[in-house]
Structures are given as C-alpha cells and as structure tokens.
Design a protein around this motif. Sequence first.
Motif, mmCIF file in Angstrom:
data_model
loop_
_atom_site.group_PDB
_atom_site.id
_atom_site.type_symbol
_atom_site.label_atom_id
_atom_site.label_comp_id
_atom_site.label_asym_id
_atom_site.label_seq_id
_atom_site.Cartn_x
_atom_site.Cartn_y
_atom_site.Cartn_z
ATOM 1 N N LEU A 151 0.855 -1.180 0.000
ATOM 2 C CA LEU A 151 0.000 0.000 0.000
ATOM 3 C C LEU A 151 0.897 1.239 0.000
ATOM 4 N N THR A 175 -1.873 -1.157 -3.899
ATOM 5 C CA THR A 175 -2.969 -0.232 -3.624
ATOM 6 C C THR A 175 -2.376 1.153 -3.438
ATOM 7 N N GLU A 193 -5.533 -1.265 -7.173
ATOM 8 C CA GLU A 193 -6.650 -0.627 -6.482
ATOM 9 C C GLU A 193 -6.220 0.774 -6.084
#
Length: 328
Positions: A151, A175, A193
């Motif tokens: 992330l 992400t 994402e």
Amino acid sequence: MKAFVLRSYGSVRLAEIDKPVPGDDEVLVRVCATSVQPYDWHFMRGQPYVSRLMGGGPGLRRPSFAVLGADVAGRVEAVGRNVVEFGPGDEVFGMPKQGGFAEYAVVSAAELAPKPKNLTFEQAAAVPMAAGTALLALRDQGRVRPGQRVLVNGASGGVGTFAVQLAKAFGAEVTGVCGARNVDLVRSLGADEVVDYSKEDFTRTGRRHDVLLDIAGSRSGSACRRVLTRRGIHVLVGGPAGRWWQPASHVFATLAASVFAPQRAVVTDVVRWTEVRRGLEALTELIEDGRVVPVIDRGYSFEEIPAAIAYQEEGHAAGKVVITVSSR
C-alpha cells in the motif's frame, strides 16, 4: 556562473558565483536540468526548526548549503584525477544533495550514473532523489517480493508515482492512496486498487498489506498498523509539514510505538544512502526496459526556480516538478 543562492532562510536569489572545481573523486557537470522537491523547500525555510539541531540538517543559524538542488542531469565538463568512470561530454544524472540550482555542479562520482538513453535531461532530472527514495524504501527496507501486497499512501507525488511502478515491477499487488483528481493517474501507473482519501479512510477498509509505504504520513502509527499483516513492515518517508516539529514528531512517535508491536517500522533516509550509483543503475535498467516512467507535473525555466519551489511547497504536484537549466 549563475546560481540560485540561499544566503539566509526564506528564499533563494539569482547570483553570479565562481564555477566550482572538482576534487580528486568528483565530477564537474554542466547542468542541463534539475528538479524541485520537498527536500529543497524544507531546507530553504530551515523547517521544521528541530531539524536545525540535527547532524546533516539545514544549520542552526544559517543555511549549511549555499546552492540547493538535489537532482542533476547534464553533461560532464571535467573530472578529478581519480575518476575513470566518466569523461568530458558524457551524459549523466545523479543525486548530489546540493548544487543543482546552478549552471554547473560538482558531484561525487559515487553519486552519478550514465543517463538513461530513452530519457530527456528533464525526465532524467526527475528520477534520482524521488525514485531513489522509492527504491530504497521498497526493495531494501520493505523487502518487497512477488505476490506481496503493498500500500502506497501518497501515491500521486514524486516518490509515490515511482513507488507504484516499482512495486509492480517487483511483482507486488499495489494499492495507491491519493486525492480524487489523481485517481486515474495512479491507476494508469499500474495500481491494482486506488483509494480516494476524500471518500474512504484507507486504515479502515479491513484489507491487510505486507508493506505500507507511508509518504503522506496522514494517519497515526496505530491506525496504520491496522492495514498491516502481523509481520508487516511500515516504511516511513515523510509526514505532515510543520514549522517546529512535523514531520519529525510523527516519525519519532511511530517508531517509538512500533517497539511494542509485532509489525516493524523503519525510516527511509535517502540523503545518507551509500549506494547511490548502484541504485541509479538499477533504476536505469527498469527505465530503459519501459517498466518505470517519470511522471512530470510541470516544467519551469531556470529563471523560474523560485516559482517552481513555491508550487512544490503547495503540495499539489502530481509527479515531479522539473527545471530546464541549459539546452546545450
């Protein structure tokens, strides 16, 4: 030569200064392009003030650097007597940590590498500090491996745009967290994402990641641990800006709290990176293979460096802010 000089904290001014002379292990580079980043404006303002007390910081009463500019791309003008890797006329790029806001810069040979063949000087100048930070954070400290989940909080800035691409190149599922206007950009860089922070708190999605690269520093360390697996790694690059303590206090608080948690927290300090040339060479391979592409938000002329710094300081740049110093 012309250079933007920092005489006292607050602003840089155009001045005529002596052309630097390379030492035995140094290279004199005619700067064709440079870039602006948070490192520069933090140093220009001497903020946060606590950083003036730290070794390698801005300096207590006056700036320790006269000429800012931590990225350079240009042509070799001359080399010191111990330098055999480069010669006059070579196209190079590097991370000298100072000196880029000038027509010429002296750079340690260990901080230079041949310029990627498929990049312009402006594109190459966008790479060293931002991409080097992302590489150090993900490859060396985060130890990202194929199949892991990464992330990136702050995915649309200079470091973030490189981090998304590098994590994908390392085989991770990525992400990215960014604002609404940059969602499409981050997705185009390969993010699997994208979380719009204006609509969703990334620390409360219920999803777990092996590595959190925290550039924005917009959530506390305890909140960030919610997005990590039990043995996940929280890699801190920055945090919220402030005059006195931030982002230093955010970083120190996160590190202190991590002592009592199973997840590990580490800080990325590219300024003290000892493997700059090897890092640049690794980035060059990825760039020439087409797996990493510099994202440039805006370009400015050399005379517009103060305006470029002001724009960077606003914190809205998507990618890098670059400066054309010389077209020769």
